[in-house]
Design a protein around this motif. Structure first.
Motif, PDB file in Angstrom:
ATOM      1  N   ARG A   6       0.825  -1.211   0.000  1.00  0.00           N
ATOM      2  CA  ARG A   6       0.000   0.000   0.000  1.00  0.00           C
ATOM      3  C   ARG A   6       0.852   1.250   0.000  1.00  0.00           C
TER       4      ARG A   6
ATOM      5  N   ILE B 243      -3.112   3.097  -1.275  1.00  0.00           N
ATOM      6  CA  ILE B 243      -4.356   2.611  -1.873  1.00  0.00           C
ATOM      7  C   ILE B 243      -4.413   1.082  -1.820  1.00  0.00           C
ATOM      8  N   SER B 244      -5.622   0.579  -1.634  1.00  0.00           N
ATOM      9  CA  SER B 244      -5.793  -0.846  -1.359  1.00  0.00           C
ATOM     10  C   SER B 244      -5.740  -1.762  -2.584  1.00  0.00           C
TER      11      SER B 244
ATOM     12  N   PHE C 116     -13.989   1.317  -7.663  1.00  0.00           N
ATOM     13  CA  PHE C 116     -13.854   1.687  -6.262  1.00  0.00           C
ATOM     14  C   PHE C 116     -12.469   1.339  -5.692  1.00  0.00           C
ATOM     15  N   TYR C 117     -11.873   2.289  -4.994  1.00  0.00           N
ATOM     16  CA  TYR C 117     -10.672   1.979  -4.213  1.00  0.00           C
ATOM     17  C   TYR C 117     -10.659   2.887  -3.007  1.00  0.00           C
ATOM     18  N   GLU C 118      -9.889   2.497  -2.002  1.00  0.00           N
ATOM     19  CA  GLU C 118      -9.795   3.318  -0.803  1.00  0.00           C
ATOM     20  C   GLU C 118      -8.349   3.576  -0.444  1.00  0.00           C
ATOM     21  N   MET C 119      -8.068   4.803  -0.035  1.00  0.00           N
ATOM     22  CA  MET C 119      -6.749   5.150   0.477  1.00  0.00           C
ATOM     23  C   MET C 119      -6.810   5.032   1.989  1.00  0.00           C
ATOM     24  N   SER C 120      -5.987   4.146   2.543  1.00  0.00           N
ATOM     25  CA  SER C 120      -6.110   3.871   3.974  1.00  0.00           C
ATOM     26  C   SER C 120      -4.895   4.341   4.768  1.00  0.00           C
TER      27      SER C 120
END
Ligand SMILES: *Cc1c(COP(=O)(O)O)cnc(C)c1O
Length: 418
Positions: free
Chosen positions: A225, A231-232, A245-249
């Protein structure tokens, strides 16, 4: 060449003839037609970056070094940053490392806002001295970053034990030691995280590039990441799954290695064994043929098989009429591309100003004394027999000229005439 032992050949720096006509560099890459072809194939493909070559290179690399996971980065420095992040370094934390390294080793601690704490090195290997590390550890120690100087693995068992005693992470900067063995095991699967560089002077090149290997799936996941903005999922997985869809964690960077580089890496990895064999031959020849001169050749401890990124000699300055600077210049004038590894990190202006008092001159005496004496001779796997002979001849010629009378080796200046 029939010069008698007493009449020394004029040094190139004094107007004599140089040992070589063209400069022999201290290190360089070797790319064959296969390496070039695989890079060209990627240029004609759909994916220039973050395509199929990335995972392929990572899997082949992990298998080669004997680690469960390998995560590629855009440079060794980015890989060090990734390891420092994954280890959880943050302001207030300390990380113990060696002053005798490239500044990137300590800089990655500063990127995280944590504090590097230097510990002196062992006199034989110039690697972190576990006794000195033991004196510096505390509850604030969050990581230890060992460097396998010149390709000789550090005292990993001792360092791991110290790290475990305070719950710290052991990171091995193995940018010099790809293919080195420690107690019969290749570096890469020994420390908590191991960092490699694929800069052209290193054992394997992707242009610019780096890798972190680990046996811990959680660190591997964080590293993946971190090198992609936090980002996942990757762009390719999203395209394949048809999802947007993606998420920055977490706060990451763009530290991705290209498919062009990874294809090159896969191809270069196949030649790594032969490359190491050649480096070991060159090192053995240097150590054999420099015997008798007032220089110290690199020590090799019983439990290791070094990878020989560098071949650093230490000058016995008491037996010479000039200092390292003059010897260095004279060797360069002979067209031998010598180098110095390293100016101790704590002596750089940035560190002097920032850590004044804590890490000034005189603080790490073994490293500082070694620095005054060190000269790295050319070392790379495509060196020819003539290249190695030239480097050895130049060292004999220069040292012979500057050796104090009582120390002068009787064979100086007439090596090749026997
Ligand atoms: C080469 C090197 C690095 C940095 O690697 P890059 O790929 O040039 O960023 C870090 N540490 C050591 C000891 C190195 O030799």
């Amino acid at each position: 060449m029939n010069s008698s032992p007493t009449k020394l050949e004029a040094l190139a720096i004094n107007g004599g003839r140089s040992v070589r006509e063209k400069l022999l560099p201290y290190g360089r890459q070797k790319l064959d037609e296969e390496d070039i072809q695989v890079a060209v194939d990627v240029l004609r493909s759909d994916w220039l970056t973050t395509g199929p070559k990335v995972a392929e290179f990572e899997e082949a690399f992990a298998a080669w070094v004997g680690a469960r996971f390998a995560v590629s980065f855009s440079s060794g420095t980015a890989a060090l940053h990734g390891a420092a992040f994954a280890a959880g370094l943050k302001p207030g934390d300390e990380t113990i490392t060696t002053p005798l390294t490239f500044c990137a080793t300590a800089n990655c601690v500063l990127y995280q806002g944590a504090t590097p704490v230097f510990a002196d090195v062992c006199d034989d290997t110039l690697n972190l001295d576990p006794r000195e590390v033991g004196r510096k550890v505390s509850a604030r120690t969050k990581a230890i970053i060992a460097v396998d100087y010149a390709g000789h693995p550090a005292a990993l068992d001792e360092l791991r034990e110290i790290a475990a005693s305070v719950g710290a992470t052991l990171i091995e900067d193995a940018c010099h030691s790809l293919g080195a063995e420690y107690r019969g095991k290749r570096v890469g699967g020994i420390a908590d995280m191991t960092v490699f560089s694929f800069h052209p002077v290193k054992h394997l090149t992707t242009g610019e590039g780096g890798m972190v290997t680990t046996n811990d799936v959680r660190w591997a996941e964080i590293l993946r990441r971190f090198r992609n903005h936090g980002i996942s999922s990757g762009a390719r997985e999203r395209q394949e799954s048809g999802e947007w869809f993606y998420e920055m964690s977490l706060l990451g960077f763009n530290y991705r290695l290209t498919d062009i580089g990874c294809a090159l890496g896969i191809s270069q990895l196949k030649k790594l064994e032969a490359n190491l064999t050649r480096r070991r031959e060159i090192a053995a020849q240097y150590s054999r043929e420099l015997r008798g001169l007032p220089v110290r050749v690199p020590a090799v401890r019983d439990e290791v098989l070094p990878a020989w990124h560098l071949y650093p000699i230490r000058l016995d300055l008491g037996a010479l009429s000039v200092g390292r600077r003059e010897i260095f210049r004279a060797l360069r004038a002979e067209n031998i591309g010598v180098n110095v590894h390293y100016i101790p990190v704590h002596l750089h202006p940035y560190y002097r100003e920032r850590f004044a008092g804590m890490s000034g001159e005189g603080s790490y005496l073994v490293a500082e004394k070694a620095y005054e004496q060190l000269i790295s001779l050319p070392m790379f796997h495509s060196m020819t027999g003539v290249d190695v002979e030239d480097a050895i001849e130049a060292v004999h010629k220069v040292i012979g000229n500057y050796a104090r009378e009582s120390e002068r080796p009787s064979a100086a200046g007439s090596r090749r005439s026997g």
